[in-house]
Motif scaffolding. Structure first.
Motif, PDB file in Angstrom:
ATOM      1  N   THR A  24      76.170 -21.749 -37.542  1.00 51.16           N
ATOM      2  CA  THR A  24      75.964 -20.624 -36.699  1.00 51.16           C
ATOM      3  C   THR A  24      75.146 -19.449 -37.184  1.00 51.16           C
ATOM      4  O   THR A  24      74.264 -18.790 -36.542  1.00 51.16           O
ATOM      5  CB  THR A  24      77.539 -20.256 -36.559  1.00 51.16           C
ATOM      6  OG1 THR A  24      78.602 -20.987 -35.911  1.00 51.16           O
ATOM      7  CG2 THR A  24      77.796 -18.803 -35.437  1.00 51.16           C
ATOM      8  N   PHE A  25      75.346 -19.199 -38.581  1.00 54.98           N
ATOM      9  CA  PHE A  25      74.559 -18.119 -39.272  1.00 54.98           C
ATOM     10  C   PHE A  25      72.804 -18.667 -39.159  1.00 54.98           C
ATOM     11  O   PHE A  25      72.158 -17.910 -38.759  1.00 54.98           O
ATOM     12  CB  PHE A  25      74.819 -18.082 -40.770  1.00 54.98           C
ATOM     13  CG  PHE A  25      74.012 -17.201 -41.710  1.00 54.98           C
ATOM     14  CD1 PHE A  25      74.010 -15.829 -41.104  1.00 54.98           C
ATOM     15  CD2 PHE A  25      73.001 -17.433 -42.456  1.00 54.98           C
ATOM     16  CE1 PHE A  25      73.294 -14.742 -41.841  1.00 54.98           C
ATOM     17  CE2 PHE A  25      72.383 -16.530 -42.998  1.00 54.98           C
ATOM     18  CZ  PHE A  25      72.375 -15.091 -42.824  1.00 54.98           C
ATOM     19  N   GLN A  26      72.689 -19.968 -39.494  1.00 53.26           N
ATOM     20  CA  GLN A  26      71.311 -20.109 -39.027  1.00 53.26           C
ATOM     21  C   GLN A  26      70.837 -20.139 -37.711  1.00 53.26           C
ATOM     22  O   GLN A  26      69.554 -19.427 -37.435  1.00 53.26           O
ATOM     23  CB  GLN A  26      71.257 -21.947 -39.600  1.00 53.26           C
ATOM     24  CG  GLN A  26      69.759 -22.459 -39.706  1.00 53.26           C
ATOM     25  CD  GLN A  26      68.858 -21.793 -40.695  1.00 53.26           C
ATOM     26  OE1 GLN A  26      69.458 -21.265 -41.833  1.00 53.26           O
ATOM     27  NE2 GLN A  26      67.805 -21.382 -40.609  1.00 53.26           N
ATOM     28  N   HIS A  27      71.520 -20.354 -36.687  1.00 54.63           N
ATOM     29  CA  HIS A  27      71.236 -19.967 -35.360  1.00 54.63           C
ATOM     30  C   HIS A  27      71.001 -18.431 -35.155  1.00 54.63           C
ATOM     31  O   HIS A  27      69.962 -18.303 -34.554  1.00 54.63           O
ATOM     32  CB  HIS A  27      72.314 -20.688 -34.340  1.00 54.63           C
ATOM     33  CG  HIS A  27      72.267 -20.314 -33.055  1.00 54.63           C
ATOM     34  ND1 HIS A  27      71.045 -20.840 -32.296  1.00 54.63           N
ATOM     35  CD2 HIS A  27      72.650 -19.302 -32.206  1.00 54.63           C
ATOM     36  CE1 HIS A  27      71.214 -20.317 -30.964  1.00 54.63           C
ATOM     37  NE2 HIS A  27      72.433 -19.301 -31.022  1.00 54.63           N
ATOM     38  N   ILE A  28      71.714 -17.722 -35.750  1.00 55.75           N
ATOM     39  CA  ILE A  28      71.794 -16.221 -35.267  1.00 55.75           C
ATOM     40  C   ILE A  28      70.672 -15.752 -35.930  1.00 55.75           C
ATOM     41  O   ILE A  28      70.117 -14.552 -35.607  1.00 55.75           O
ATOM     42  CB  ILE A  28      73.170 -15.622 -35.620  1.00 55.75           C
ATOM     43  CG1 ILE A  28      73.617 -14.687 -34.644  1.00 55.75           C
ATOM     44  CG2 ILE A  28      72.999 -14.729 -37.014  1.00 55.75           C
ATOM     45  CD1 ILE A  28      73.751 -15.321 -33.263  1.00 55.75           C
ATOM     46  N   LEU A  29      70.311 -16.374 -37.062  1.00 54.50           N
ATOM     47  CA  LEU A  29      68.884 -15.639 -37.674  1.00 54.50           C
ATOM     48  C   LEU A  29      67.612 -15.945 -36.767  1.00 54.50           C
ATOM     49  O   LEU A  29      66.738 -14.839 -36.910  1.00 54.50           O
ATOM     50  CB  LEU A  29      68.528 -16.449 -39.214  1.00 54.50           C
ATOM     51  CG  LEU A  29      69.385 -16.337 -40.511  1.00 54.50           C
ATOM     52  CD1 LEU A  29      68.925 -17.234 -41.448  1.00 54.50           C
ATOM     53  CD2 LEU A  29      69.349 -14.758 -40.837  1.00 54.50           C
ATOM     54  N   GLY A  30      67.655 -16.746 -35.970  1.00 53.25           N
ATOM     55  CA  GLY A  30      66.560 -17.057 -34.975  1.00 53.25           C
ATOM     56  C   GLY A  30      66.914 -16.280 -33.702  1.00 53.25           C
ATOM     57  O   GLY A  30      66.203 -16.283 -32.887  1.00 53.25           O
ATOM     58  N   PHE A  31      67.954 -15.816 -33.563  1.00 54.44           N
ATOM     59  CA  PHE A  31      68.413 -15.115 -32.212  1.00 54.44           C
ATOM     60  C   PHE A  31      68.458 -13.676 -32.231  1.00 54.44           C
ATOM     61  O   PHE A  31      67.910 -12.964 -31.385  1.00 54.44           O
ATOM     62  CB  PHE A  31      69.984 -15.533 -31.927  1.00 54.44           C
ATOM     63  CG  PHE A  31      70.306 -15.102 -30.733  1.00 54.44           C
ATOM     64  CD1 PHE A  31      70.066 -15.391 -29.476  1.00 54.44           C
ATOM     65  CD2 PHE A  31      71.241 -13.692 -30.779  1.00 54.44           C
ATOM     66  CE1 PHE A  31      70.610 -14.982 -28.137  1.00 54.44           C
ATOM     67  CE2 PHE A  31      71.786 -13.266 -29.729  1.00 54.44           C
ATOM     68  CZ  PHE A  31      71.394 -13.573 -28.314  1.00 54.44           C
TER      69      PHE A  31
ATOM     70  N   ARG B  86      77.214  -6.549 -29.944  1.00 54.13           N
ATOM     71  CA  ARG B  86      78.294  -7.224 -29.146  1.00 54.13           C
ATOM     72  C   ARG B  86      77.444  -8.529 -28.362  1.00 54.13           C
ATOM     73  O   ARG B  86      78.191  -9.398 -28.447  1.00 54.13           O
ATOM     74  CB  ARG B  86      78.814  -6.046 -28.223  1.00 54.13           C
ATOM     75  CG  ARG B  86      79.682  -6.486 -27.150  1.00 54.13           C
ATOM     76  CD  ARG B  86      81.125  -6.428 -27.753  1.00 54.13           C
ATOM     77  NE  ARG B  86      82.078  -7.053 -26.801  1.00 54.13           N
ATOM     78  CZ  ARG B  86      82.598  -8.122 -27.034  1.00 54.13           C
ATOM     79  NH1 ARG B  86      82.505  -8.446 -28.011  1.00 54.13           N
ATOM     80  NH2 ARG B  86      83.159  -8.633 -25.990  1.00 54.13           N
ATOM     81  N   GLU B  87      76.382  -8.027 -28.184  1.00 58.43           N
ATOM     82  CA  GLU B  87      75.385  -9.428 -27.603  1.00 58.43           C
ATOM     83  C   GLU B  87      75.136 -10.299 -28.871  1.00 58.43           C
ATOM     84  O   GLU B  87      75.500 -11.892 -28.405  1.00 58.43           O
ATOM     85  CB  GLU B  87      74.007  -9.074 -27.068  1.00 58.43           C
ATOM     86  CG  GLU B  87      73.815  -8.097 -25.751  1.00 58.43           C
ATOM     87  CD  GLU B  87      72.664  -7.467 -25.623  1.00 58.43           C
ATOM     88  OE1 GLU B  87      71.650  -8.527 -25.270  1.00 58.43           O
ATOM     89  OE2 GLU B  87      72.224  -6.394 -26.023  1.00 58.43           O
ATOM     90  N   VAL B  88      75.133 -10.044 -29.837  1.00 58.23           N
ATOM     91  CA  VAL B  88      74.806 -10.955 -31.088  1.00 58.23           C
ATOM     92  C   VAL B  88      76.410 -11.695 -31.414  1.00 58.23           C
ATOM     93  O   VAL B  88      76.497 -13.075 -31.354  1.00 58.23           O
ATOM     94  CB  VAL B  88      74.224 -10.576 -32.432  1.00 58.23           C
ATOM     95  CG1 VAL B  88      74.420 -11.263 -33.663  1.00 58.23           C
ATOM     96  CG2 VAL B  88      73.230  -9.629 -32.169  1.00 58.23           C
ATOM     97  N   ASP B  89      77.318 -10.845 -31.366  1.00 62.77           N
ATOM     98  CA  ASP B  89      78.756 -11.551 -31.433  1.00 62.77           C
ATOM     99  C   ASP B  89      78.879 -12.704 -30.199  1.00 62.77           C
ATOM    100  O   ASP B  89      79.544 -13.639 -30.759  1.00 62.77           O
ATOM    101  CB  ASP B  89      79.584 -10.262 -31.329  1.00 62.77           C
ATOM    102  CG  ASP B  89      81.226 -10.668 -31.032  1.00 62.77           C
ATOM    103  OD1 ASP B  89      81.629 -11.775 -31.439  1.00 62.77           O
ATOM    104  OD2 ASP B  89      81.920  -9.868 -30.600  1.00 62.77           O
ATOM    105  N   LEU B  90      78.655 -12.262 -29.190  1.00 61.26           N
ATOM    106  CA  LEU B  90      78.795 -13.044 -28.053  1.00 61.26           C
ATOM    107  C   LEU B  90      78.038 -14.688 -28.243  1.00 61.26           C
ATOM    108  O   LEU B  90      78.753 -15.582 -27.889  1.00 61.26           O
ATOM    109  CB  LEU B  90      78.416 -12.724 -26.817  1.00 61.26           C
ATOM    110  CG  LEU B  90      79.587 -11.642 -26.131  1.00 61.26           C
ATOM    111  CD1 LEU B  90      78.976 -10.979 -24.767  1.00 61.26           C
ATOM    112  CD2 LEU B  90      80.968 -12.574 -25.597  1.00 61.26           C
ATOM    113  N   GLU B  91      77.069 -14.336 -28.714  1.00 61.72           N
ATOM    114  CA  GLU B  91      75.981 -15.516 -28.987  1.00 61.72           C
ATOM    115  C   GLU B  91      76.808 -16.389 -30.006  1.00 61.72           C
ATOM    116  O   GLU B  91      76.863 -17.717 -29.853  1.00 61.72           O
ATOM    117  CB  GLU B  91      74.837 -15.114 -29.333  1.00 61.72           C
ATOM    118  CG  GLU B  91      73.733 -16.281 -29.567  1.00 61.72           C
ATOM    119  CD  GLU B  91      73.559 -17.146 -28.395  1.00 61.72           C
ATOM    120  OE1 GLU B  91      73.673 -16.956 -27.339  1.00 61.72           O
ATOM    121  OE2 GLU B  91      73.079 -18.278 -28.500  1.00 61.72           O
ATOM    122  N   MET B  92      77.201 -15.615 -31.017  1.00 62.14           N
ATOM    123  CA  MET B  92      77.934 -16.475 -32.162  1.00 62.14           C
ATOM    124  C   MET B  92      79.200 -17.270 -31.609  1.00 62.14           C
ATOM    125  O   MET B  92      79.436 -18.576 -31.983  1.00 62.14           O
ATOM    126  CB  MET B  92      78.258 -15.707 -33.073  1.00 62.14           C
ATOM    127  CG  MET B  92      77.260 -14.990 -33.938  1.00 62.14           C
ATOM    128  SD  MET B  92      77.555 -13.488 -34.948  1.00 62.14           S
ATOM    129  CE  MET B  92      77.929 -14.356 -36.549  1.00 62.14           C
TER     130      MET B  92
END
Ligand code: GLY
Ligand code: MN
Ligand code: MN
Length: 358
Positions: A149-156, A164-170
């Protein structure tokens, strides 16, 4: 059929002269029985193990609860307990004092008479501290999912998004990969909010040239992971890079030296002494870590006051931090297992100071 956890619990009960235990905690119920339903109670005596639940679960419960006699309880669970205890000489029933509200206690005490209620603490929780191989496999999967999830969020994550948008994506990412939910309210704390150790994701718009702390985990097949990484988006204030390096040094030093036999206080000091040496002791206002398992915070504690002794099979976090109000903060957290000789680390996300382009 015998259930290993029940056998161990009986030993713990005998050590406390407890002849019968009424388990009300839903987590302890799942741990002992494997039953995942939302409602039920466990009653353990020296020669019987009952799972009491209601009509809705009379198909599911017997399938899941290995080694338990499943009983459908009536309107009042206390009537069923009295019936089950009536053929024995049991006059005292231990209950989980940390789980039962005063109101529930008063009702149970009244309805169970002449059986007396006896408060006990931590009988099942003491067992839960030690993870068996199956539990460790699940916890490794929960940790792997946090890393992914962390790896994914680095690209997001981008400037202009809200926390909150980042939280929802996670949340979506973890759920899509099999998590029941996040293991607690996800922290996405950007800019000056990163100085709030528990800055749950807000409507704040992420800016450039600031830090972002992500503290989150997956609840997967009943077990939690708990991972924190702090990254930079653009070039933050140089003071923040300075505290990043100190927190990283404290975290790595703790991972290098933590070992079985140490107390929670000694483990806490591994990180705290380094942060204090650099003059930031006042800005590290929480403990170094905590036990992790079916709950995100469980025993043992790695804190200034903890006499808990670290032993093989325990899973704990190591999460020092420094928080500078108005400027920002850094925390770095991994999940580890105490082994016979040292530790194994469950989470593997990079801890190099990561600077994403703005
Ligand atoms: N955010 C919960 C913890 O790391 O302990
Ligand atoms: Mn955490
Ligand atoms: Mn934690």
């Amino acid at each position: 059929m015998s259930n290993k956890r029940v056998l161990k619990l009986r030993e713990a009960m005998q050590n406390k002269s407890v002849k019968a235990l009424f388990v009300t905690s839903s987590i302890n119920r799942r741990y002992l029985t494997g039953f995942t339903g939302s409602s039920g109670y466990v009653l353990i005596t020296m020669d019987a193990a009952y799972l009491l639940t209601d009509f809705r679960y009379m198909t599911q419960a017997p399938q899941q609860a290995q080694g338990f006699t499943v009983v459908e309880h009536g309107q009042r669970v206390t009537d069923t307990i009295k019936e089950l205890l009536s053929s024995s000489n049991i006059t005292e029933l231990a209950f989980e004092q940390e789980d039962v509200s005063f109101s529930a206690y008063t009702t149970f005490a009244q309805q169970l008479k002449p059986v007396e209620l006896l408060p006990v603490a931590g009988l099942v929780e003491q067992l839960r501290m030690f993870k068996d191989e199956e539990e460790l496999k699940v916890m490794q999967r929960a940790a792997d999912l946090a890393d992914e999830t962390f790896q994914h969020i680095l690209g997001f994550v981008k400037k202009g998004m809200t926390e909150r948008e980042v939280d929802l994506e996670m949340e979506f990412f973890m759920r899509r990969k099999g998590a029941t939910s996040s293991s607690f309210d996800t922290i996405v704390a950007s800019g000056e909010r990163s100085s709030m150790p528990h800055g749950v994701a807000s409507e704040r718009v992420i800016q450039g040239n600031e830090l972002i702390t992500f503290d989150f985990g997956a609840l997967l097949d009943g077990y939690c992971s708990d991972l924190t990484r702090t990254i930079a988006l653009g070039q933050p204030d140089p003071k923040l890079k300075e505290i990043y390096d100190i927190v990283l040094e404290a975290q790595l030093h703790t991972l290098e030296h933590i070992k079985p036999g140490m107390t929670g206080r000694e483990a806490d000091a591994l990180a705290r002494d380094i942060i204090t040496k650099y003059g930031y002791g006042e800005h590290f206002g929480h403990s170094t870590g905590h036990g992790l398992g079916m709950e995100v915070h469980e025993m043992p504690r790695l804190s200034k006051l903890s006499d808990d002794v670290l032993k093989p099979g325990m899973v704990v976090t190591v999460e020092p931090g420094i928080y500078l109000p108005g400027l920002g903060g850094v925390r770095i957290e991994d999940d580890i297992v105490i082994t016979d000789t040292g530790i194994a680390i469950l989470t593997h996300s990079s801890k190099d100071f990561t600077v994403l382009p703005v």
